[in-house]
Structures are given as structure tokens and as C-alpha cells.
Design a protein around this motif. Structure first.
Motif, short mmCIF file in Angstrom:
data_model
loop_
_atom_site.label_atom_id
_atom_site.label_comp_id
_atom_site.label_asym_id
_atom_site.label_seq_id
_atom_site.Cartn_x
_atom_site.Cartn_y
_atom_site.Cartn_z
N ARG A 145 -3.58 4.03 -7.19
CA ARG A 145 -2.95 3.90 -5.86
C ARG A 145 -1.49 3.59 -6.09
O ARG A 145 -1.14 2.54 -6.61
CB ARG A 145 -3.59 2.76 -5.05
CG ARG A 145 -5.06 2.96 -4.70
CD ARG A 145 -5.57 1.85 -3.78
NE ARG A 145 -5.08 1.99 -2.41
CZ ARG A 145 -5.60 2.84 -1.53
NH1 ARG A 145 -6.60 3.62 -1.86
NH2 ARG A 145 -5.10 2.90 -0.31
N GLU B 183 0.85 -1.19 0.00
CA GLU B 183 0.00 0.00 0.00
C GLU B 183 0.89 1.24 0.00
O GLU B 183 1.96 1.25 0.62
CB GLU B 183 -0.88 0.00 1.26
CG GLU B 183 -2.13 -0.84 1.13
CD GLU B 183 -3.13 -0.22 0.18
OE1 GLU B 183 -3.61 0.89 0.45
OE2 GLU B 183 -3.43 -0.85 -0.86
N PRO C 153 -4.10 7.77 -1.35
CA PRO C 153 -3.91 6.78 -2.43
C PRO C 153 -2.70 7.07 -3.31
O PRO C 153 -2.15 6.15 -3.91
CB PRO C 153 -5.21 6.87 -3.22
CG PRO C 153 -5.82 8.17 -2.87
CD PRO C 153 -5.33 8.54 -1.51
N LYS C 154 -2.30 8.33 -3.39
CA LYS C 154 -1.19 8.66 -4.30
C LYS C 154 -0.10 9.39 -3.52
O LYS C 154 -0.32 10.50 -3.03
CB LYS C 154 -1.70 9.56 -5.44
CG LYS C 154 -2.75 8.88 -6.30
CD LYS C 154 -3.31 9.82 -7.35
CE LYS C 154 -4.35 9.08 -8.20
NZ LYS C 154 -4.93 9.95 -9.23
#
Lengths: 495, 781
Positions: A196, A20, A238-239
């Protein structure tokens, strides 16, 4: 472009291509690798129980720095050697810092101990001649122990470091250096997909392009602030665009006029340059965060996040620093004090990136003082941060730049008191009075858990008085509880 | 125990050299290697779930209007969401009073009171799901501070008082009277390992729970009560805690109950590890106080009458506040004889988390009041505070405490303070401080020497009992178990040293094992500094039972008298000659069907306390110590530095000097934090805002004085028959740094002679500057 991060671990290069964007290093260690020696104490980089060591190349030389793994993003360790408490014991037994902690009763409950071991491991590798108690205290300020009272830990540090550098890590340093050198490539690193991702551009061009395409992405430099958005606010980011691999963005250099700090230079690096301006910068920076925080955190990040309680902005504003911002539309410079508009509002456009901080040196007729007031001396956020830069000719104040943190929604100059101080004589304390009276009421600070509004106003006044007393050298008496600042012959400073 | 047995063990001690030596902590190597296993480090069984607690994020008290958990239930990874109605047994996790619901359903009484819990596949999923709750509270104005509760006259327990004579009258007749009122802050434990429990369900409704607790028995009882099962169905185990300091006594119950409830509901293993911020918001702290002191004294500063009012913030429920506030009263004399005395205690109810045990258990607050009083008298009378202290020490004929127990060892107290006065060079440094202060206007120094007298025993008499279980295996190894828990203090090692000495084996033969309610049952908390006194003696008694059987067997088998047999150095000697190794002896005894296991049970002798009649002897003995601290303050900013500390402390005959010094130094620094940098700050809504190490500042290495001399007092041994004549050391050192506070007070007082500084604790830079401003303006405390 690489789609995996690479790091050195227990002599092997590890590649990870699936995590992640905000995965933390601590979770990787404890939950994926199942290396449970590293502990979580606070999850915000303030207790040091999760301290690990990162081996990195600084000018080609291997340097081990302590880092809080709880708020470090996993992707940030690309190109590093990762050393944890499990790695120190060798076939010949415990590492010297571990053995000294055992021999000198440096652990009680043991929960903070792995973090101390790793901090002391980096201290051991700093191989500092003439190491003092105070050096050790400063080095371990980011490691909290609630049981021992620290004395035996400091003794163990001094004992372990007395014998010089002689461990397996030192023995294979050349090999490690060449392995790490081979890991430093000019490739962009992109882990994830287009929605992501953890992205670590290697060039400024790629940084601007990607930020242009994803203006909602989160820029991460040291992650000492963003890390808490993840661990405490549980924000989904997410980024993530990591600035640490951008070629040239961390470069610092200096000349006679001043210092240029690359925006992603860590405090640990920036300090080496800034302390040449004035010893008070050294004293204050050594109290910003902790060794762990300064190894990761950056001056650029401290500015860009617009915190009203950052310690660097008041000092830099008093010194008249400028910053440079760039985007795919071009570059511009502005005085740092004009960057801060209002609480949470900075003069930075979408897609713009802070690239450097330019700090002028003091001229011969300028005097600088900086004070950080906290509940606890080390590793605490300021109730008030104050910086003074006075231009003095023939004992008379010609101009003054006085900047404060913790007294308003942004770092702020005391414009009225500055004006009132012009013309004041250093030899005549009566001539200071109007500035002292004005500055006490110039700000309307908040009352919060760090200090009341009244106290903040009191110390703003008290610190101006202290600065004037010190600069005037009117008496030889001690003016500081910690350390001493005196004027000596020829204008040189002694701390 | 008979004196006879004691004398025998003392002889044995000197022979074996295991007790009294500075062995390192039993887990030291594992601590530094990262291999010491804490509960969160245990290998998780397949299917382990994670628990996160849920509460209203903004309000402190009021009726729950709506609790909408639909989004929580729908969140990723959520397996179960549990509320009060899901509790099969009794919804209570209090230690005694039945006033601490595990989960509430109708109203909340403080910010952080739990409404629900989430059970999810991962800890992160559980934490994220919690945030999706929609809880609406009809908010009421909370009572937050001691002053709020005093005004509202809200208490959790009845008032209590100690009285001797008529101090009200005597005060009026005294030549000199002093009064002082001050606030004394609470303290967060900040154990480095947060609250943690791991529940593993078994067959027939059994539940095994690994809990980071000082009180496994209470956790066991709480879980049985909450689940509605027999206590015999619940086993609680704790190998070690990453610090506790009183914060894992009653405060460990709730998290263990949540983990067990989740395991009960899902049938899967469940872990509950609090995030640090939740840990600090949801668990109790040291009680903060508002104190009023008044004293009448003669021209020499000798006290004739004292009146002390101790008003404490207990929080929303009673928790352990009865014992804590009693102990504050028991220590409001510290080392001083009060001829006529009235000590009153109010236990105030507020809408804050219930305050709880913390190293010293109220004693520090009471003792602080006594020392503040001594300073007040000294400043008022213009005397050296040390002279005032010494003039009022307990002495022959003046050695009865306000609660009626006599102070037998007052000579030790006086000798110890005299010795420290010399070794710290107090008088010369007092003069040097005065010179410095005359020459400096910005910085001011202060110095103080204060004593500690701390009562040892649980004041709830029945808690003064302990059990142990010892097995000798056929290879000569010894399995040691007892009811005490290891939180870093080195209890396991001390008891192992005792067991090795008693069994006549080397320390390496003694296997230290995790505290477990199925091995030793009905235990007391490891608290009140009693861990070694109680469990060490229970272990010694168990060992003596086995040794007695072995000797009886040996005498019969080898046809010698028992007196000719000695067990030492892993051997059995007959008439001083080696006959068998311990391994051979164990094997031989086994073959002759000798029972090689024993339990041991100990109860503290002599103590009895009749609380109703305020009569008896609550303490078996007192531990003594003293410290001298010198500080410098900045009168422009309030910053402070402790420059030098000298400590002399009485541990009787030390069982392990290194571990004892570790307790003294660690206790000192922790107590110093309480009185200087550690500040609990609640906002007007009643929410604690210092709930992380970023805002709550415990000491770091830099705060430790550069000169820090800690010495053990050369003791003739505890006059009471404790284990090897040692004395308890866990809590007493916490109170030594009252001298730091008094030194700060001394520095402030130098600004305006004769005026008592308005200095509250903790003496943060802000509090110091406030006191500096006030004394310069001539305001009196």
C-alpha cells in the motif's frame, strides 16, 4: 528516496509519512488537522465548497491556484504551499477578499463562503488588470452558491481586486518562493510499504520501472477523475503512482508546426498553448470543468481515461493530433482518433504511459470551429461536443475533419458527412444539404440524463450548419448566444 | 397587537435607527473566516460514532425477499446495524400522516427507501459497510411520472377544488377560447450543507440532538415518537443551517431519527451526515406537475372563465403535499381576476421519493399556470402579453379570489407594474426585440414582464404562532432566543434589530442564540416566509414586557411618570436627560427584585380558513413584485442566455434593505434555475439519475444576467399591522423569474406568429430546441 511528503503550511514545512494512499486533502484538513473552515459540499469536485489554494512555483514564480480538496489526494500537495480559509485573517483583520464579501453582503447561509473566499484569494493573487465581471464569473464557475444569486460575490471580487496586490502572502512571496524552491528535489517520494503506497517518482525512468513492477497500480495525474473513484465509488486503490513530480512530463513547448503538450500538464497550462491555434479552443477549454478542475486536471488524463464525453478529444481529433505512448519496452506514436477503440477500450498496453500530445497548427487554408453544448453554460459535461476542421480553397471544401463527443461510446469522426461535404461551396447553402442530412443520422447516441438521442442528433446537424454559416461568413448576423465569432479581413479571428 | 403599540414602535424606530438599516448578516465575519460552526464542524465528544443509511441499490418498489446484512455486520469498524425491529417506539418520521416509515422491513415503495442503518467508528467505514448488504427485491413496475399515476388513478390525498360560477358553460359561450397543456418540472433544493444530525445521549434516556432543520419542534417530536420517550426528554438545537429552502422542514426528521436511534442503541454520540448523492436520492423535492389550462375571453383578451387542472407528483407518501397543492391552487390566479373559475387539484401517488416543501410551497407552480395562460391568450389574440396581463389584473369590484379572499392592495400591484414597465423601458425594448428578430434567423430574442402576488400566512392556520425568550442580564446585555431558525436568510439579524430597537440598546448588546426546543417550545417551522413576521413580533412582545417592567420600576424609583422615561442608545432617559446606563438600570432593577426575563407569544390576527367549506381568509396580506426579462435563444442548438432583468419588489417598510435585496436576488436566481437548467431525470426503473452537481445543474455566476437591476418598491408600509409594517420576502421572489420562462416562450413564439409554443419547463436547451422544431412544424401546445 523520501518517505514523507513535505509541504508549506502557515509558514512551516510540514512532513507527513503515514497516510493511506487515497487519503484526501479534505479529510486531512477536517479530520486530522481539525481545520473545519473548509467544507464538504458534494465530494466530487463540482460545488467548490472545499476549495483551498495551493501555492506552486511556475517557472520559479509563486502562483496560487484554487483546488477542490475533496478529490485531491493528500500526497499530491508535496512541494506546495497549502492555504486554507483560516489562514487569511491577519493581525490587521480580515483579508481584502473577506472584508469585501462582508461589506457587500456576499454571504447568506455561509456554507459555500470559505470556498468562494479561497477562489477569490487566488483571483486576487492573479492580480489581473482591467478585471471584468465576466472574468470573475469564469473564475468562480466552480463555486456554487444557492443563496445569494452571485451578484454581491462578483461585486466583492471586483472591489477586493481593485486595489492591487497588498496582503501578507504577497509581502512574503520571495520567502515563500525560496522555501518552495528548496522543497523541489529530485527524490522519489514513497509513502507506505510495498503493498500500500503513494508513490511520486521524480524521473520518467523510475515511473516506468515502478509501473513495470506494479502494473495493477493506479496512475494519478490531476485526480479529478480518480478522486471520485475514492470518494464516490469507495474503491480501495492500494497502489497509487502520482505523475505530477515526473521531471519533464508536464513540459509543453511550441513552434511553427505545432504544440507538444506533456501528458501531465494541467489544463490551466495547456490552455495557454492551445489557444494560440484557434480562439474556439480557448472558449471551450475555459468551460471544461472549472478553474479548480483545470488547475488539477490534465489533458493527458482526459485522453487516457477514455471517456466518451471528454471535451478535448473531439477538438484534438479534428486538429489531427497525435499521441505518444511509452513503456519499458519502448515508445510509439499514433493518431489520437485511433487510440479510442470502443467504450472503455483504448489502444494502450499494460505498463504503457501516455507521455505527450502533439497538436499541429492550422494551415492557412484550414478553418476550425468548436462547440460545447450543455444544459448549463459553465462547468457542465457536454451533451454534445463538436469540432470541425475544414480545408477550404477558393470557397470550396477540399477536406473535412469533424469529430464529436457524446454521440457514441468513444469520441468519433463523422466520416460519411465529411465525405459528403467535400466539394461543397461555402457560398451555396444548397450544396451543404446532403452533408447536413447525412450527419443527422450518422450517429446513434444514447438517451440519458444529459440529453435525449433525438436532441443529440438535432444538434450535431445544427452545429454543422452553424459552423458552415460562420465559416462562409454568408451573413453578418449573430450566430452565438454567448460571445461572437466573426471572420474579419485577412482571415484573423475575433471572438 | 394594538395599533397604539404599533404607532409607538414606529416612533421609536426612527429614533434608534437600528431597524430599517442594512446591517450585515450576523455571521458574515464568521462565514468568511471559516469560523461559523455548522453541525459537522462541532468538536466531537469522545467515542462519537457515524451513521450511514442503507437501501436497495437498484429497485424502486416491491417486496423485500431477503435482507442479508451479515457482511455489513462483519465489516471493519461496524458497531451496530439497525433495522425496523430495533425501533423502540413508532416507526414513522412523517410530519403528520403516519405514512413515512423510518426503516422498512417488508416492501419498498421508492428507490432509496431505507431498510437499515450502519453505525461505525468512522464515516468512511459506515459508508463502506453499507455497500456490503445483500438485498433482494421482488421488483414491480414502478409508477414514476405524473402521467403514470394519472393513468393508474393513484393518489396520496383526495382531490380538491375551488369553484365559482359555471366556467364550463361560460367557456363555451366566450368569443375566444384558448387551451394549453404543459409539464412543469420539479426542483432539488441543493442546500450546500447536506442533511445532518448529531445525537448525544444523556441520563434518564434524554437525547440532545443538533439537527440541521427548519423545524426543531417536529424533529423533537419525531425523535420522541421513534424512541418511545416523552417529548420533554428530547432537546433539539440548531444554530444555523447551510441553506434549507424548504428541504429541511419535514425532510430533516429522518436523519435526526437515525442519529438518535443509533445513539439510543449504542449509548454513544452519533452523527448522521448524508453523502451528497444519498442526500439527493433520499430526500424529497419540489413537486413536478402536468397542467391543463383553458380560458374563455372577450375580444380584448379579458377573461370570462378559467379552468385549471393541477396534477402533481407527490411521491409515495403525503408528506406536506396537502398544503403544497392547496397553495398551488391559491396561486393559480396570481394577479388576475377570474370571473367564473374552476381550479382542480390531483395529488398523485408515485413510486418516487415523497416530494416536499420548497421555497414557494406550490405557489410557484400555480402562478406558473396563470402566466402560461396569459401568454396563451396573448398569442392567440395577437396582443402584447403585458396588455393582456394588465387587462386582467384584480381591480375595484373585481378583487375577489377564487377562494373568496379579497385582494385589497390591487392598487399596489398596478402601480408597481406600471413603474417597472417604465423603468425597464419595456415598450421600446419590445420593439427592439421585433427588429432584432426580423434581422436574425439563427438567434431570436424574447421579452416578458410578469407580476407576482404571493399570499403570506401558513394556510394551516394554527401554525401562525410564535414564541420568543428574552433575558436582560445585569451588565445590560440581552439574550435573545426565538423559535425561528437561521438558514442564511438573515432572520437572526432582523429579529436582533427588532429586539435592539424595542429594548433601546445597541445591536452589539443583543446576543443571538441558537434555536432550542427547551427555550422556546411548540414552535412552527421557519417556513411560509413567516420567520420574521412571526418571530420578530414574538421577540418584540417579550422585549416590551421587560421594558414595561423597567419603566414601571423607574417611575416608582425616581418618582416620575412612566411617560417621562425612555430607553434608547443603551441608556435610560428621564425627560430626555440621561439618568442611568442600561447596565446601571439592569443592576438597580435586579436589586429591587424586578423580573428581567420574559417570553413573548404572537399569533397572526384576522386569518381563518375553513378548508372543508372553501371559505375564509387564509392570508393576512399579499406580497407583490414584478420582473421584466429579456433573453436570446439559438434556434440551431436551443442554447439560451438571459441578457437583462429588471425587478421591482414590495417588502413593505424594509427591516433591512440589504438582507431583503439578498433574498430577492437569490430567490430570482434560484427560481430561474428551476425554470431553465435544473432538470430531475428519472430512468425507467424509477431511479433518479441526476443526483449530484455533476448531473444536476443549478445556476452559476455566468447564468446571472449581466444587467440585473433589483429595486425595492417605495412602499407606504404594509396596511396590515405586521412588525414595523414590513412584508415577508423569503418566498415571493422565487416566482419573479417566471418572466424568464415567458421571455423564452416569446422568443420561440416569434418563429410562427399566433402559435403557442410547446415549451415545457425547465426550458433546457433541449426543451427549447424541441419547441423550436415543433413551432416551425406548426404544432400547437
Amino acid at each position: 528516496m523520501r518517505t514523507a511528503i513535505r509541504f508549506l503550511r502557515k509558514g512551516q514545512v510540514v512532513e507527513l509519512d503515514n497516510f493511506e494512499p487515497t487519503a484526501t486533502l479534505l479529510d486531512y484538513l477536517r479530520l486530522s488537522e481539525r481545520s473545519t473552515g473548509t467544507k464538504e459540499g458534494c465530494g466530487e469536485g463540482d460545488c467548490g465548497a472545499c476549495t483551498i489554494a495551493l501555492g506552486r512555483l511556475h517557472d520559479g514564480k509563486l502562483v496560487y491556484e484554487p483546488v477542490n480538496s475533496c478529490i485531491l489526494l493528500l500526497g499530491q500537495i508535496d512541494g506546495c504551499e497549502l492555504v486554507t480559509v483560516e489562514d487569511l485573517e491577519g493581525p490587521d483583520g480580515l483579508h481584502p477578499v473577506q472584508q469585501a464579501l462582508v461589506d457587500l453582503h456576499g454571504s447568506q447561509c455561509g456554507f459555500c463562503t470559505p470556498g468562494f473566499v479561497m477562489s477569490l484569494f487566488t483571483l486576487y493573487h492573479a492580480n489581473t488588470p482591467g478585471l471584468t465581471r465576466q472574468d470573475v464569473n469564469t473564475w468562480i464557475a466552480g463555486n456554487l452558491c444557492r443563496c445569494t444569486g452571485y451578484r454581491p460575490i462578483v461585486d466583492a471580487a471586483l472591489e477586493a481586486c481593485r486595489g492591487g496586490l497588498n496582503d501578507a502572502f504577497a509581502a512574503r512571496a520571495a520567502e515563500t518562493e525560496s522555501t518552495l524552491a528548496a522543497l523541489q528535489d529530485a527524490q522519489d517520494v514513497h509513502v507506505g510499504d510495498s503493498e500500500r503506497f503513494f508513490f511520486a517518482p521524480s524521473s520518467f525512468q523510475r515511473l516506468l520501472e515502478t509501473y513495470g513492477e506494479h502494473p495493477e497500480a493506479t496512475l494519478v495525474s490531476g485526480s479529478t477523475d480518480v478522486g471520485l473513484w475514492v470518494t464516490k465509488h469507495l474503491r480501495d486503490l492500494p497502489k497509487v503512482i502520482y505523475l505530477g513530480r515526473v521531471n519533464g512530463l508536464s513540459t509543453c513547448y511550441q513552434d511553427e508546426q505545432g504544440i507538444r503538450l506533456g501528458a501531465s500538464a494541467s489544463y490551466a497550462v495547456a490552455e495557454q498553448f492551445l489557444k494560440t491555434i484557434d480562439p474556439d479552443l480557448d472558449v471551450v477549454i475555459s468551460r471544461i470543468g472549472s478553474k479548480q478542475v483545470r488547475a488539477s486536471g490534465t489533458v493527458g488524463g482526459n485522453i487516457a481515461n477514455g471517456s466518451p464525453i471528454g471535451d478535448m478529444p473531439p477538438m484534438l481529433i479534428a486538429l489531427g493530433a497525435e499521441i505518444e505512448l511509452q513503456s519499458n519496452r519502448g515508445r510509439r506514436t499514433l493518431l489520437l482518433e485511433n487510440f479510442f477503440i470502443d467504450y472503455g477500450k483504448q489502444d494502450i498496453a499494460e505498463n504503457e504511459v501516455l507521455t505527450s500530445i502533439n497538436v499541429p497548427r492550422l494551415s492557412a487554408d484550414e478553418q476550425f470551429r468548436a462547440y460545447k453544448i450543455t444544459k448549463r453554460f459553465d462547468q457542465d459535461i457536454s451533451a454534445v461536443m463538436a469540432a470541425f476542421c475544414l480545408r477550404v480553397q477558393d470557397g470550396v471544401v477540399k477536406s473535412a475533419r469533424m469529430a464529436f463527443g457524446g454521440v457514441a461510446g468513444i469520441p468519433k469522426r463523422a466520416n460519411e458527412a465529411e465525405a459528403a461535404l467535400v466539394g461543397a461551396s461555402l457560398e451555396d447553402p444548397d450544396s451543404w444539404q446532403s452533408a447536413l442530412d447525412i450527419i443527422e443520422g450518422e450517429f446513434v447516441p444514447l438517451t440519458d440524463m444529459r440529453a435525449s438521442s433525438t436532441y443529440r442528433c438535432d444538434i450535431v446537424r445544427g452545429l454543422l450548419e452553424k459552423a458552415l454559416l460562420e465559416i462562409s461568413a454568408a451573413s453578418s448576423q449573430k450566430t452565438r448566444v454567448f460571445g461572437q465569432r466573426e471572420l474579419v479581413e485577412g482571415g484573423a479571428h475575433v471572438n | 397587537m394594538s395599533t397604539d403599540l404599533l404607532e409607538k414602535t414606529e416612533e421609536r424606530t426612527s429614533a434608534s435607527q437600528v431597524v430599517g438599516k442594512s446591517y450585515k448578516h450576523d455571521s458574515a465575519e464568521k462565514h468568511v473566516a471559516g469560523t461559523a460552526t455548522y453541525i459537522d464542524d462541532m468538536i466531537e465528544p469522545y467515542g462519537t460514532l457515524h451513521v450511514a443509511p442503507g437501501y436497495a441499490s437498484h429497485e424502486a418498489c416491491g417486496r423485500l425477499v431477503t435482507v442479508d446484512l451479515s457482511a455489513v455486520r462483519a465489516a471493519a469498524g461496524v458497531v451496530a446495524v439497525l433495522e425496523a425491529a430495533d425501533i423502540p417506539g413508532v416507526n414513522d418520521c412523517s410530519p403528520a400522516m403516519g405514512d413515512d416509515p423510518v426503516l422498512v422491513s417488508d416492501r419498498i415503495a421508492f428507490h432509496g427507501q431505507l431498510v437499515f442503518l450502519v453505525v461505525a467508528e468512522s464515516r468512511l467505514q459506515a459508508r463502506k459497510a453499507v455497500k456490503l448488504a445483500q438485498i433482494e427485491v421482488e421488483a414491480e413496475t414502478p409508477l414514476v411520472s405524473v402521467a403514470d399515476a394519472l393513468k393508474a388513478e393513484q393518489t396520496v390525498l383526495p382531490d380538491y377544488e375551488f369553484r365559482r360560477g359555471t366556467p364550463e358553460d361560460t367557456l363555451g359561450r366566450s368569443a375566444h377560447t384558448v387551451t394549453s397543456s404543459f409539464a412543469l418540472g420539479g426542483q432539488e433544493h441543493f442546500y450546500l450543507e447536506g442533511q445532518m444530525a448529531f445525537a448525544i445521549p444523556g441520563e434518564d434516556g434524554d437525547m440532545t440532538v443538533h439537527s440541521s432543520t427548519q423545524h426543531p419542534t417536529e424533529v423533537q417530536h419525531t425523535i420522541a415518537k421513534v424512541l418511545g420517550v416523552d417529548e420533554a426528554a428530547v432537546t433539539v438545537e440548531v444554530r444555523r443551517m447551510g441553506g434549507a429552502f424548504g428541504g429541511k422542514e419535514s425532510q430533516a426528521n429522518q436523519w435526526a431519527a437515525l442519529a438518535a436511534l443509533a445513539a439510543y442503541a449504542t449509548g454513544r454520540p452519533c452523527k448522521c451526515r448524508l453523502d451528497r448523492d444519498d442526500d439527493m436520492i433520499l430526500t424529497g423535492k419540489r413537486h413536478d406537475f402536468l397542467v391543463d389550462v383553458a380560458a374563455g375571453c372577450d375580444a380584448s383578451g379579458k377573461i370570462e372563465a378559467v379552468q385549471i387542472d393541477l396534477n402533481s407528483r407527490c411521491g409515495h407518501s403525503a408528506d406536506l403535499s396537502l398544503g403544497i397543492n392547496d397553495r398551488a391552487m391559491f396561486h393559480a390566479d396570481n394577479s388576475y381576476f377570474y370571473p367564473d373559475v374552476l381550479i382542480r387539484s390531483k395529488r398523485l401517488k408515485t413510486n418516487t421519493v415523497s416530494n416536499t416543501a420548497f421555497r414557494g410551497f406550490g405557489g410557484p407552480q400555480g402562478m406558473f399556470a396563470a402566466e402560461r395562460l396569459m401568454d396563451a391568450i396573448a398569442i392567440k389574440m395577437g396582443q402584447d402579453p403585458l396588455d393582456v396581463r394588465k387587462a386582467n389584473f384584480y381591480r375595484e369590484g373585481e378583487n375577489t379570489t377564487p377562494y373568496g379572499q379579497s385582494v385589497d392592495e390591487h392598487d399596489v400591484l398596478a402601480a408597481l407594474v406600471d413603474e417597472l414597465e417604465q423603468s425597464s423601458d419595456y415598450r421600446a425594448r419590445r420593439k427592439a426585440v421585433e427588429v432584432f428578430n426580423a434581422e436574425n434567423t439563427i438567434l431570436k430574442r424574447g421579452i416578458a414582464l410578469t407580476p407576482v402576488k404571493f399570499g403570506i400566512s401558513f394556510t394551516l392556520t394554527h401554525l401562525n404562532q410564535a414564541g420568543a425568550l428574552v433575558h436582560l442580564y445585569r451588565d445590560g446585555s440581552v439574550h435573545l432566543n426565538h423559535g425561528g431558525t437561521e438558514m442564511g436568510q438573515g432572520l437572526y439579524q432582523k429579529v436582533a434589530q427588532i429586539a435592539a430597537t424595542e429594548m433601546g440598546v445597541s445591536l452589539g448588546k443583543v446576543k443571538i442564540t441558537a434555536t432550542n426546543t427547551s427555550k422556546v417550545a411548540n414552535t412552527s417551522p421557519t417556513a411560509a416566509s413567516s420567520g420574521t413576521d412571526l418571530n420578530g413580533m414574538a421577540a418584540a412582545i417579550a422585549c416590551r414586557e421587560i421594558v414595561g417592567r423597567l419603566k414601571a420600576f423607574g417611575a416608582q424609583h425616581f418618582e416620575v411618570s412612566e411617560g417621562d422615561i425612555e430607553l434608547c442608545d443603551d441608556q435610560m432617559l428621564i425627560d430626555g436627560t440621561l439618568r442611568l446606563s442600561i447596565k446601571e438600570l439592569a443592576q438597580l432593577a435586579y436589586e429591587h427584585r424586578i423580573h428581567l426575563s420574559s417570553s413573548g407569544f404572537y399569533k397572526t390576527p384576522k386569518i381563518i380558513w375553513d378548508r372543508e367549506r372553501v371559505k375564509g381568509r387564509p392570508f393576512l396580506y399579499f406580497s407583490y413584485g414584478a420582473s421584466c426579462s429579456e433573453v436570446v435563444i439559438d434556434t440551431l442548438t436551443g442554447e439560451m442566455k438571459v441578457e437583462r432583468v429588471d425587478v421591482l419588489h414590495d417588502v413593505g417598510k424594509s427591516l433591512n434593505p440589504a438582507l431583503d435585496i439578498g433574498q430577492i436576488e437569490g430567490g430570482f436566481v434560484q427560481g430561474m434555475g428551476w425554470l431553465t437548467t435544473e432538470e430531475l431525470w428519472f430512468d425507467d426503473a424509477g431511479r433518479l439519475r441526476t443526483h449530484a452537481p455533476s448531473t444536476y445543474k443549478i445556476p452559476t455566476a455566468t447564468d446571472v444576467p449581466e444587467i440585473f437591476n433589483v429595486t425595492l418598491y417605495e412602499s407606504d408600509g404594509n396596511p396590515e399591522p405586521t412588525i414595523y409594517r414590513s412584508k415577508a420576502v423569503g418566498e415571493p421572489p422565487l416566482m419573479l423569474p417566471i418572466s424568464v420562462f415567458c421571455a423564452i416562450n416569446d422568443a420561440v413564439a416569434s418563429l410562427n406568429k399566433g402559435v403557442l409554443p410547446k415549451l415545457d419547463a425547465p426550458a433546457t436547451p433541449e426543451a427549447i430546441l424541441k419547441a423550436v422544431k415543433a413551432i416551425k412544424a406548426g404544432e400547437v401546445s
